[in-house]
Design a protein around this motif. Sequence first.
Motif, mmCIF file in Angstrom:
data_model
loop_
_atom_site.group_PDB
_atom_site.id
_atom_site.type_symbol
_atom_site.label_atom_id
_atom_site.label_comp_id
_atom_site.label_asym_id
_atom_site.label_seq_id
_atom_site.Cartn_x
_atom_site.Cartn_y
_atom_site.Cartn_z
ATOM 1 N N THR A 156 -1.346 6.104 2.420
ATOM 2 C CA THR A 156 -0.730 4.841 2.815
ATOM 3 C C THR A 156 -1.301 4.349 4.134
ATOM 4 O O THR A 156 -1.684 3.177 4.273
ATOM 5 C CB THR A 156 0.793 5.016 2.936
ATOM 6 N N HIS B 35 0.795 -1.233 0.000
ATOM 7 C CA HIS B 35 0.000 0.000 0.000
ATOM 8 C C HIS B 35 0.824 1.279 0.000
ATOM 9 O O HIS B 35 0.241 2.362 0.015
ATOM 10 C CB HIS B 35 -0.919 0.014 1.227
ATOM 11 N N VAL B 36 2.144 1.193 -0.023
ATOM 12 C CA VAL B 36 2.942 2.403 0.068
ATOM 13 C C VAL B 36 2.722 3.294 -1.160
ATOM 14 O O VAL B 36 2.625 2.823 -2.298
ATOM 15 C CB VAL B 36 4.439 2.053 0.223
ATOM 16 N N THR B 37 2.570 4.586 -0.902
ATOM 17 C CA THR B 37 2.398 5.589 -1.956
ATOM 18 C C THR B 37 3.282 6.785 -1.621
ATOM 19 O O THR B 37 3.986 6.810 -0.606
ATOM 20 C CB THR B 37 0.929 6.047 -2.063
#
Length: 408
Positions: free
Chosen positions: A349, A341-343
Motif C-alpha cells: 500500500t 491503493h489499500v491492500t
Amino acid sequence: MSQARHHGGDHRPVRPFLDRVAGAGSPARRRAVAHLAAGAPVLPVALVSVVVCADLADGAGTSWLPLLAAGPALAATTNGPRGVLCVGSLAVALGATLGRVDALTVRQLAALLAPLAAVTLAGVLASVLRGRRERVLAAVRSVAETAQHALLRPVPTVVGPFQVAVRYSAAAAEARIGGDLYALISTPHGVRLIVGDVRGKGLPAVGTAALVLGVFREAAHDEPDLLAVVDRIERSLARNLGHDDFVTAVVAGYPRAGHLEVVNCGHTPPLLVSAAGSVTAVEPDQPAPPLGLRALTRHTPGLHTLPFADGDQLLLYTDGVTEARDGGRAFYPLAEGLERHVTHEPSRTLDALHEELLAHVGGRLHDDAALLLIRKPAASGSSLTPAVTARPPAPAASAPADPARCCS
C-alpha cells in the motif's frame, strides 16, 4: 599464481594479449580493466577528435585548433586529474602536429599551445578540488545515514499484533535526513507509536526530533497512561525549545484488544481504513496545540478512543504528504489515493502511495514526508477457540449412569 598457470597454460602455450589481460582466470584484472574503462575520458577525447577532423576537412584555411582547449576543460568536469592530463597532453600533441600541417608560424604555434597547456593545468587543479569536495560530500552523506539510522530506527514488519510499513523521504535528498519523526515500539502497556513534524529544517530540527523520540521511547515504557506520555514530551520540550519552536505529533496506543487510543497535538488527522475499505479521518474530539506550546494556551490534549477490529488499518503521516503540490498547485489527495491503493499488505500500500506521490509532484518532494501504516490482521489462532470451549460438555454423557439420580 600456480593455479592460474595450471589452468591457463596446458593447452594454449601462446595466449593473445586481450586474453592475458581479461582472461577467465583473472577476475581482478577484469575488474581493473572495467574500472579503467569506466573512468576513461571518452567524451573529451571524442570532442578533441571532432575538432581535429574539422580542421583537416576545412579547406578554407580557417583554423579550428583553438577549440582543442574544450577537451581538457570538459575532462575537468567528468574525470580525475590523470584523465585531464592525458586529454590535455593529447590536445597539445595534436595541436602541434596540425599546426605544422596548417603552416602556422612559430609565434602562432606558441600562441596556440600556451592556452592549451594553461587550460590543462587549470583543469587538473579543478579536478583535484572537485574530487576533494566529492569525498567530503560522501563523508557527510555517510554521517547523515548513520544519524538517520540512530534517530529513525528501522521498524520491523510485525510489531505486536500489527503488520507495519514505513516510508520516509527527506526533502534534502543529499542529507537524507529531515525534521519528520516516527517510532513504533512494543511496551508493557501495549504497542505505542508516534508520528510528528518539527517546525523548521536543518540540524536544529534534527536535534529536536531526536529529543522527542528519546523522551517518547522512555515514557512509552514507563507510563501506563498515554496522556502521561504526551505530558512528559511536553515538559521536556518546554525546557529545551525556543519560544517559536514546536512539534506537531500524533501519539497512539493499543492498550487492549479492539481499542486504539489516539492523542492529537496539532497534527494532521490520521486516516482509519476499515476492513471494508472505507477511509475516515480521525479528527480529535478535543483540539490541542502542538507540543511545546501548551503554556501559551489553556487547551490540553484529550484521549480519543476508537474501535480497531481485525482487518482495520491506521495511516499516520506528516504534512509533507498532504501539502505536496503538482504543476497546477493542487494538493495531493491522500485519502482518495489510500482508498485506491489499500491492500492487505501495508508495504504494498505504501509503495503505491509513495510512487503516486512522487508522480504528483514531478519526481521530487519539497518537504519532508513520512508515512506509517499499521494493520490488525485476523488472529491466526481464533479458529481454535470453539473447539476448546466444546470439550467440557463431553463428561456430561456419563451423568445418566448415576443410580441415585435415576431412581429419584
